[in-house]
Scaffold this motif. Structure first.
Motif, short mmCIF file in Angstrom:
data_model
loop_
_atom_site.label_atom_id
_atom_site.label_comp_id
_atom_site.label_asym_id
_atom_site.label_seq_id
_atom_site.Cartn_x
_atom_site.Cartn_y
_atom_site.Cartn_z
N ALA A 151 0.84 -1.20 0.00
CA ALA A 151 0.00 0.00 0.00
C ALA A 151 0.88 1.24 0.00
N SER A 152 0.35 2.32 -0.53
CA SER A 152 1.10 3.58 -0.54
C SER A 152 1.22 4.15 0.86
N TYR A 153 0.14 4.01 1.67
CA TYR A 153 0.12 4.68 2.97
C TYR A 153 -0.73 3.91 3.97
N THR A 154 -0.33 3.93 5.24
CA THR A 154 -1.15 3.38 6.31
C THR A 154 -1.20 4.34 7.49
N THR A 173 4.24 -0.95 3.31
CA THR A 173 3.75 0.35 2.83
C THR A 173 4.92 1.26 2.45
N ASP A 176 3.96 6.06 6.02
CA ASP A 176 2.99 5.83 7.09
C ASP A 176 2.78 7.10 7.92
#
Length: 210
Positions: A151-154, A173, A176
């Motif tokens: 994922a790109s971001y969490t 990721t 974050d």
């Protein structure tokens, strides 16, 4: 990886894909009040950054999941990047809907996965992890093995971390919450006094009122 997380956090802040408003919270679709909003889809409008995200996800897959045989994007946010990544890796691509189509073939998974395939799922953003893990479940029910998610971001919510652990899904990721907040503070985007507000929100976002 920490250098990448810092670098990507800086790039997201630069194009205002991340908005931090501790004093004027957003309302999410879930109804949660939040001082923080992330829209990774803005990266698609910047060719150099779009390429950067694609190549960094490709690098993660080659390093962490080299046995990948197919790429799946979670609708709708991760469809474009998922397709770009699959194209770069020359692998089959599918995308997973949040619910089956209400006409035609009523597909939940669009595209073709062969039973037994090892699949990497691409997601744009992880909040609670619910929709992301529904996509994982759909792929598993299709007879395939999900070997990981990128994922790109969490936001790094504890509820999401537990959900991924319970589902036995390895999540990687590009950046974050911690790195975004650190970069925002370093560049003067937020004040030191805002950091505690943000941390309090992340501990219990469902009940945070600002």
């Amino acid at each position: 990886m920490d250098i990448l997380k810092k670098d990507f956090a800086s790039k997201l802040l630069k194009i205002k894909a991340i908005k931090l408003q501790p004093k004027n919270p957003f309302t999410w679709a879930s109804g949660w009040k939040s001082p923080f909003y992330c829209d990774n889809r803005k990266t698609l409008s910047y060719p150099d950054l779009r390429d950067y995200v694609k190549l960094e996800i490709v690098h993660v897959i080659l390093e962490q999941f080299p046995e990948a045989e197919a790429i799946a994007g979670v609708a709708t946010g991760a469809i474009p990047q998922g397709a770009l990544v699959a194209d770069e890796l020359h692998l089959p691509f599918v995308y997973v809907r949040s619910k089956p189509k209400d006409h035609g073939l009523e597909n939940l998974i669009e595209g073709e996965l062969k039973p037994g395939m090892k699949v990497v799922v691409i997601e744009d953003l992880i909040s609670t992890g619910g929709s992301s893990l529904k996509a994982v479940e759909a792929i598993r029910k299709n007879g395939c093995e999900v070997i990981g998610m990128v994922a790109s971001y969490t936001y790094g919510f504890p509820v999401a971390e537990k959900a991924f652990a319970d589902a036995q899904v390895k999540l990687v990721t590009l950046t974050d919450y911690d790195h975004v907040v650190a970069q925002a503070l370093e560049t003067g985007y937020i004040a030191e006094s805002d950091v505690e507000v943000l941390h309090q929100w992340r501990k219990d976002p469902a009940h945070w009122n600002g």
